[in-house]
Design a protein around this motif. Structure first.
Motif, PDB file in Angstrom:
ATOM      1  N   GLN A 262       1.366  -4.595  -3.698  1.00  0.00           N
ATOM      2  CA  GLN A 262       2.307  -3.510  -3.436  1.00  0.00           C
ATOM      3  C   GLN A 262       3.758  -3.985  -3.444  1.00  0.00           C
ATOM      4  O   GLN A 262       4.653  -3.221  -3.792  1.00  0.00           O
ATOM      5  CB  GLN A 262       1.978  -2.854  -2.093  1.00  0.00           C
ATOM      6  CG  GLN A 262       0.661  -2.101  -2.086  1.00  0.00           C
ATOM      7  CD  GLN A 262       0.309  -1.522  -0.729  1.00  0.00           C
ATOM      8  OE1 GLN A 262       0.595  -2.117   0.303  1.00  0.00           O
ATOM      9  NE2 GLN A 262      -0.341  -0.369  -0.729  1.00  0.00           N
ATOM     10  N   PHE A 263       3.997  -5.244  -3.065  1.00  0.00           N
ATOM     11  CA  PHE A 263       5.375  -5.732  -2.961  1.00  0.00           C
ATOM     12  C   PHE A 263       5.918  -6.190  -4.311  1.00  0.00           C
ATOM     13  O   PHE A 263       7.116  -6.058  -4.585  1.00  0.00           O
ATOM     14  CB  PHE A 263       5.449  -6.883  -1.953  1.00  0.00           C
ATOM     15  CG  PHE A 263       6.857  -7.275  -1.612  1.00  0.00           C
ATOM     16  CD1 PHE A 263       7.595  -6.526  -0.704  1.00  0.00           C
ATOM     17  CD2 PHE A 263       7.447  -8.374  -2.196  1.00  0.00           C
ATOM     18  CE1 PHE A 263       8.906  -6.879  -0.394  1.00  0.00           C
ATOM     19  CE2 PHE A 263       8.760  -8.745  -1.890  1.00  0.00           C
ATOM     20  CZ  PHE A 263       9.484  -7.985  -0.992  1.00  0.00           C
ATOM     21  N   VAL A 264       5.064  -6.747  -5.151  1.00  0.00           N
ATOM     22  CA  VAL A 264       5.504  -7.295  -6.440  1.00  0.00           C
ATOM     23  C   VAL A 264       5.251  -6.257  -7.531  1.00  0.00           C
ATOM     24  O   VAL A 264       4.116  -6.020  -7.933  1.00  0.00           O
ATOM     25  CB  VAL A 264       4.765  -8.607  -6.760  1.00  0.00           C
ATOM     26  CG1 VAL A 264       5.192  -9.128  -8.126  1.00  0.00           C
ATOM     27  CG2 VAL A 264       5.049  -9.650  -5.685  1.00  0.00           C
ATOM     28  N   GLY A 265       6.326  -5.629  -8.004  1.00  0.00           N
ATOM     29  CA  GLY A 265       6.206  -4.659  -9.090  1.00  0.00           C
ATOM     30  C   GLY A 265       5.790  -3.280  -8.613  1.00  0.00           C
ATOM     31  O   GLY A 265       5.390  -3.079  -7.460  1.00  0.00           O
ATOM     32  N   GLN A 266       5.896  -2.307  -9.532  1.00  0.00           N
ATOM     33  CA  GLN A 266       5.382  -0.971  -9.247  1.00  0.00           C
ATOM     34  C   GLN A 266       3.865  -1.023  -9.279  1.00  0.00           C
ATOM     35  O   GLN A 266       3.273  -1.700 -10.112  1.00  0.00           O
ATOM     36  CB  GLN A 266       5.881   0.025 -10.294  1.00  0.00           C
ATOM     37  CG  GLN A 266       7.360   0.347 -10.230  1.00  0.00           C
ATOM     38  CD  GLN A 266       7.736   1.354 -11.302  1.00  0.00           C
ATOM     39  OE1 GLN A 266       7.936   1.001 -12.457  1.00  0.00           O
ATOM     40  NE2 GLN A 266       7.822   2.606 -10.904  1.00  0.00           N
ATOM     41  N   SER A 267       3.237  -0.289  -8.390  1.00  0.00           N
ATOM     42  CA  SER A 267       1.783  -0.359  -8.362  1.00  0.00           C
ATOM     43  C   SER A 267       1.180   0.887  -7.753  1.00  0.00           C
ATOM     44  O   SER A 267       1.817   1.606  -6.994  1.00  0.00           O
ATOM     45  CB  SER A 267       1.328  -1.589  -7.547  1.00  0.00           C
ATOM     46  OG  SER A 267       1.717  -1.454  -6.194  1.00  0.00           O
ATOM     47  N   GLU A 268      -0.058   1.115  -8.143  1.00  0.00           N
ATOM     48  CA  GLU A 268      -0.923   2.066  -7.463  1.00  0.00           C
ATOM     49  C   GLU A 268      -2.047   1.236  -6.850  1.00  0.00           C
ATOM     50  O   GLU A 268      -2.804   0.574  -7.564  1.00  0.00           O
ATOM     51  CB  GLU A 268      -1.509   3.084  -8.449  1.00  0.00           C
ATOM     52  CG  GLU A 268      -0.515   4.098  -8.972  1.00  0.00           C
ATOM     53  CD  GLU A 268      -0.155   5.150  -7.929  1.00  0.00           C
ATOM     54  OE1 GLU A 268      -0.839   5.229  -6.894  1.00  0.00           O
ATOM     55  OE2 GLU A 268       0.812   5.889  -8.166  1.00  0.00           O
ATOM     56  N   VAL A 269      -2.125   1.196  -5.533  1.00  0.00           N
ATOM     57  CA  VAL A 269      -3.227   0.512  -4.864  1.00  0.00           C
ATOM     58  C   VAL A 269      -4.027   1.561  -4.117  1.00  0.00           C
ATOM     59  O   VAL A 269      -3.543   2.145  -3.143  1.00  0.00           O
ATOM     60  CB  VAL A 269      -2.737  -0.602  -3.919  1.00  0.00           C
ATOM     61  CG1 VAL A 269      -3.934  -1.322  -3.303  1.00  0.00           C
ATOM     62  CG2 VAL A 269      -1.857  -1.592  -4.653  1.00  0.00           C
ATOM     63  N   LEU A 270      -5.231   1.798  -4.579  1.00  0.00           N
ATOM     64  CA  LEU A 270      -6.082   2.848  -4.032  1.00  0.00           C
ATOM     65  C   LEU A 270      -7.226   2.218  -3.247  1.00  0.00           C
ATOM     66  O   LEU A 270      -7.685   1.114  -3.571  1.00  0.00           O
ATOM     67  CB  LEU A 270      -6.659   3.702  -5.161  1.00  0.00           C
ATOM     68  CG  LEU A 270      -5.639   4.357  -6.092  1.00  0.00           C
ATOM     69  CD1 LEU A 270      -6.328   4.882  -7.336  1.00  0.00           C
ATOM     70  CD2 LEU A 270      -4.925   5.489  -5.366  1.00  0.00           C
ATOM     71  N   PRO A 271      -7.716   2.898  -2.230  1.00  0.00           N
ATOM     72  CA  PRO A 271      -8.907   2.378  -1.548  1.00  0.00           C
ATOM     73  C   PRO A 271     -10.110   2.452  -2.470  1.00  0.00           C
ATOM     74  O   PRO A 271     -10.256   3.385  -3.266  1.00  0.00           O
ATOM     75  CB  PRO A 271      -9.052   3.319  -0.346  1.00  0.00           C
ATOM     76  CG  PRO A 271      -8.361   4.584  -0.764  1.00  0.00           C
ATOM     77  CD  PRO A 271      -7.237   4.166  -1.662  1.00  0.00           C
ATOM     78  N   CYS A 272     -10.959   1.443  -2.391  1.00  0.00           N
ATOM     79  CA  CYS A 272     -12.172   1.467  -3.201  1.00  0.00           C
ATOM     80  C   CYS A 272     -13.284   0.743  -2.445  1.00  0.00           C
ATOM     81  O   CYS A 272     -13.027  -0.040  -1.525  1.00  0.00           O
ATOM     82  CB  CYS A 272     -11.950   0.829  -4.573  1.00  0.00           C
ATOM     83  SG  CYS A 272     -11.785  -0.971  -4.540  1.00  0.00           S
ATOM     84  N   ASP A 273     -14.520   1.007  -2.847  1.00  0.00           N
ATOM     85  CA  ASP A 273     -15.687   0.344  -2.267  1.00  0.00           C
ATOM     86  C   ASP A 273     -16.415  -0.415  -3.359  1.00  0.00           C
ATOM     87  O   ASP A 273     -16.614   0.105  -4.480  1.00  0.00           O
ATOM     88  CB  ASP A 273     -16.637   1.373  -1.642  1.00  0.00           C
ATOM     89  CG  ASP A 273     -16.052   1.996  -0.384  1.00  0.00           C
ATOM     90  OD1 ASP A 273     -15.838   1.254   0.581  1.00  0.00           O
ATOM     91  OD2 ASP A 273     -15.784   3.218  -0.402  1.00  0.00           O
ATOM     92  N   LEU A 274     -16.800  -1.643  -3.042  1.00  0.00           N
ATOM     93  CA  LEU A 274     -17.644  -2.422  -3.940  1.00  0.00           C
ATOM     94  C   LEU A 274     -19.053  -2.409  -3.368  1.00  0.00           C
ATOM     95  O   LEU A 274     -19.302  -2.992  -2.305  1.00  0.00           O
ATOM     96  CB  LEU A 274     -17.143  -3.866  -4.063  1.00  0.00           C
ATOM     97  CG  LEU A 274     -15.727  -4.093  -4.595  1.00  0.00           C
ATOM     98  CD1 LEU A 274     -15.502  -5.586  -4.844  1.00  0.00           C
ATOM     99  CD2 LEU A 274     -15.492  -3.314  -5.874  1.00  0.00           C
ATOM    100  N   PRO A 275     -19.988  -1.760  -4.041  1.00  0.00           N
ATOM    101  CA  PRO A 275     -21.355  -1.712  -3.505  1.00  0.00           C
ATOM    102  C   PRO A 275     -22.093  -3.032  -3.673  1.00  0.00           C
ATOM    103  O   PRO A 275     -23.087  -3.283  -3.003  1.00  0.00           O
ATOM    104  CB  PRO A 275     -22.018  -0.608  -4.333  1.00  0.00           C
ATOM    105  CG  PRO A 275     -21.228  -0.560  -5.603  1.00  0.00           C
ATOM    106  CD  PRO A 275     -19.825  -0.936  -5.242  1.00  0.00           C
ATOM    107  N   ALA A 276     -21.592  -3.898  -4.594  1.00  0.00           N
ATOM    108  CA  ALA A 276     -22.263  -5.169  -4.851  1.00  0.00           C
ATOM    109  C   ALA A 276     -21.232  -6.221  -5.211  1.00  0.00           C
ATOM    110  O   ALA A 276     -20.088  -5.910  -5.555  1.00  0.00           O
ATOM    111  CB  ALA A 276     -23.280  -5.005  -5.992  1.00  0.00           C
ATOM    112  N   ALA A 277     -21.629  -7.473  -5.125  1.00  0.00           N
ATOM    113  CA  ALA A 277     -20.743  -8.566  -5.512  1.00  0.00           C
ATOM    114  C   ALA A 277     -20.553  -8.557  -7.024  1.00  0.00           C
ATOM    115  O   ALA A 277     -21.424  -8.100  -7.771  1.00  0.00           O
ATOM    116  CB  ALA A 277     -21.329  -9.903  -5.060  1.00  0.00           C
ATOM    117  N   PRO A 278     -19.404  -9.031  -7.505  1.00  0.00           N
ATOM    118  CA  PRO A 278     -19.169  -9.069  -8.949  1.00  0.00           C
ATOM    119  C   PRO A 278     -20.230  -9.900  -9.662  1.00  0.00           C
ATOM    120  O   PRO A 278     -20.699 -10.916  -9.149  1.00  0.00           O
ATOM    121  CB  PRO A 278     -17.789  -9.734  -9.059  1.00  0.00           C
ATOM    122  CG  PRO A 278     -17.146  -9.506  -7.731  1.00  0.00           C
ATOM    123  CD  PRO A 278     -18.262  -9.521  -6.735  1.00  0.00           C
TER     124      PRO A 278
END
Length: 389
Positions: A262-278
Motif C-alpha cells: 500500500q505504501f509503495v506505488g498506487q495499489s488495490e489491496v483487497l482481502p482474500c482467502d487462500l483455501p490451500a497452500a500454493p
C-alpha cells in the motif's frame, strides 16, 4: 581514535559483541539498534547491512524512525541497545559501552536544511570541513575545486552563499559532504525543500554523482518515487521497525506485506482467502468479486486470510463479447468514473460489490457507464501477508 564510553545508565543488550571478519564486505552493519525518546521507542530492533558503493534508502512515513536511525549512524544520537560497525570498526556498542564521536566515524552528512553558512562563499562552505582537519594551501584548493567540479559549481566558487538558488545550495551541501572523501555519505531528505521539477533533475544528478564516485550512500526519504528512482535497495520502515528490505523492482512487483504494497506505488489491496497452500507457484485466491488465479505468491504464504495486490496499471479493460474463452481472471465490470490527465486515464470500475482503480494510456478511452471486462493477468496478482484494514 577517540572512544567515548557509554554512561553507566546505558543498558547493554546482553548479546555477544560481533566483530566483522576479514571476508565481511559490508561497509555498514547495524545490529538490533534501539533508540528511545522518553516513552517513545523511535527505533525498535533495527538490523541491516550496506555494501560498499551501494545506494541504500530508508523509506517510510513521518515518525517511522528513519531519521533517528540515520542520526544514530552519524553519532548525533545515542541509542540504548545494539551495535554499529562502519568499515569494520565498531563505532557503537551497548554491550561494550563504546560510543565513537561523530567526528571520528569517517562519515559525511547532508541535512534537509542544507546547513549552508550565509557569511561564506561557495568555496568557503566546501572548504570548511577540510580546514577543520588542517588541510591548507594547494591541496585544499585542489580538493575543493574537484568537489565543485563534480557537482557542477566550479564557476561559482567565489559567489556568496545567499545568492544561490535552492538547487545550487543543495549542490554546495553535497560538495561539502564529498570533499572529505568519507567512507559513508548520509543524506536526510536533501531534496524535500526543492520544487517538483528541480527535485526530478536533482535525483538524476545525485545518482550520477554517486555512480561516478562509487560512493556508499544512506538516504532517508518519505517520497516513494524518489526512493524507487535512486536506490539499489530500500528498507521500508514503520513504527520504528523495518517492515521489508529489497530492490525497488521487488518491493513494487513482489512485496511481501500489506503495508509495503500500500505504501509503495498506487495499489488495490483487497482481502482474500487462500483455501490451500500454493502448489507449483500458483494459488487460487477467493476475492470479494470471485476466484483469482495468482502466480505472484511469496514463499511461506499458507492458507488463511491475506491481501490480494493488483496494481491499477496491470488491470486491462476489454470490451464485452470479445474476450477469448479460457482467459484467466476475467470479470464483468462497469465503468463508474474516469479522470483524464493527458497521457493517462484513471478509472474506477465496479466489479460485483467492489470498486477497483484501473489506469490506462489515453490511446483508448471508456465512457462512464460502459459495460466492460477486467482482465487481471495471474503474474500481476500478488498475495501479500496480512489483511488490509
Amino acid at each position: 581514535m577517540m572512544v567515548q564510553p557509554l554512561p553507566p545508565s546505558a543498558s547493554a543488550s546482553g548479546r555477544p559483541a560481533a566483530t566483522p571478519g576479514a571476508g565481511d564486505e559490508a561497509l555498514l552493519r547495524i545490529s538490533h539498534l534501539k533508540k528511545r525518546y522518553g516513552a517513545w521507542l523511535a527505533v525498535d530492533d533495527v538490523s541491516f547491512s550496506v555494501a560498499a558503493g551501494e545506494f541504500f534508502t530508508m523509506l517510510g512515513p513521518s515518525g517511522c524512525g528513519k531519521t533517528s536511525t540515520l542520526r544514530c549512524i552519524a553519532g548525533l544520537e545515542m541509542p540504548f541497545e545494539g551495535e554499529i560497525v562502519i568499515d569494520r570498526k565498531l563505532v557503537y556498542s551497548a554491550a561494550q559501552r563504546i560510543q565513537v564521536p561523530a567526528n571520528h566515524r569517517d562519515i559525511a552528512m547532508v541535512f534537509q536544511s542544507y546547513a549552508i553558512w550565509p557569511h561564506m562563499s561557495v568555496f568557503g562552505n566546501v572548504a570548511f570541513p577540510l580546514e577543520a582537519r588542517g588541510v591548507r594551501g594547494a591541496e585544499l584548493k585542489s580538493r575543493v575545486g574537484a568537489a565543485l567540479e563534480t557537482v557542477g559549481l566550479a564557476a561559482m566558487a567565489d559567489r556568496p552563499a545567499p545568492m544561490l538558488s535552492g538547487g545550487q545550495q543543495q549542490r554546495v551541501a553535497l560538495a561539502r559532504a564529498i570533499v572529505a572523501n568519507a567512507k559513508l555519505l548520509l543524506l536526510d531528505e536533501p531534496l524535500s525543500n526543492l520544487d517538483a521539477a528541480l527535485r526530478i533533475q536533482m535525483r538524476a544528478e545525485l545518482r550520477n554523482i554517486q555512480r561516478r564516485l562509487g560512493a556508499t550512500m544512506i538516504y532517508v526519504t518519505h517520497d516513494q518515487e524518489e526512493a524507487m528512482s535512486l536506490s539499489d535497495r530500500i528498507a521500508v520502515m514503520r513504527n520504528g521497525k523495518i517492515v521489508e528490505i529489497g530492490a525497488p523492482q521487488d518491493l513494487y512487483h513482489r512485496p511481501r506485506s500489506v503495508f509495503t504494497a500500500q505504501f509503495v506505488g498506487q495499489s488495490e489491496v483487497l482481502p482474500c482467502d487462500l483455501p490451500a497452500a500454493p502448489a507449483g507457484g500458483r494459488v487460487e485466491a477467493r476475492a470479494p468479486f470471485g476466484v483469482v488465479m495468482c502466480t505472484g505468491v511469496p514463499q511461506g504464504i499458507g492458507p488463511g486470510r491475506h491481501g490480494l495486490l493488483v496494481r491499477p496499471e496491470h488491470i486491462q479493460i476489454l470490451p464485452r463479447g470479445s474476450v477469448p474463452e479460457g482467459l484467466p481472471n476475467r470479470f464483468p465490470a462497469r465503468i463508474e468514473s474516469r479522470s483524464f490527465s493527458g497521457r493517462l486515464i484513471d478509472y474506477h470500475a465496479a466489479v460485483g460489490a467492489s470498486s477497483l482503480a484501473v489506469q490506462t494510456l489515453s490511446t483508448s478511452e471508456w465512457e462512464v457507464g460502459a459495460p466492460v471486462v477486467l482482465h487481471m493477468p495471474p503474474a500481476h496478482c500478488i498475495v501479500v501477508e496480512g489483511s488490509p484494514g
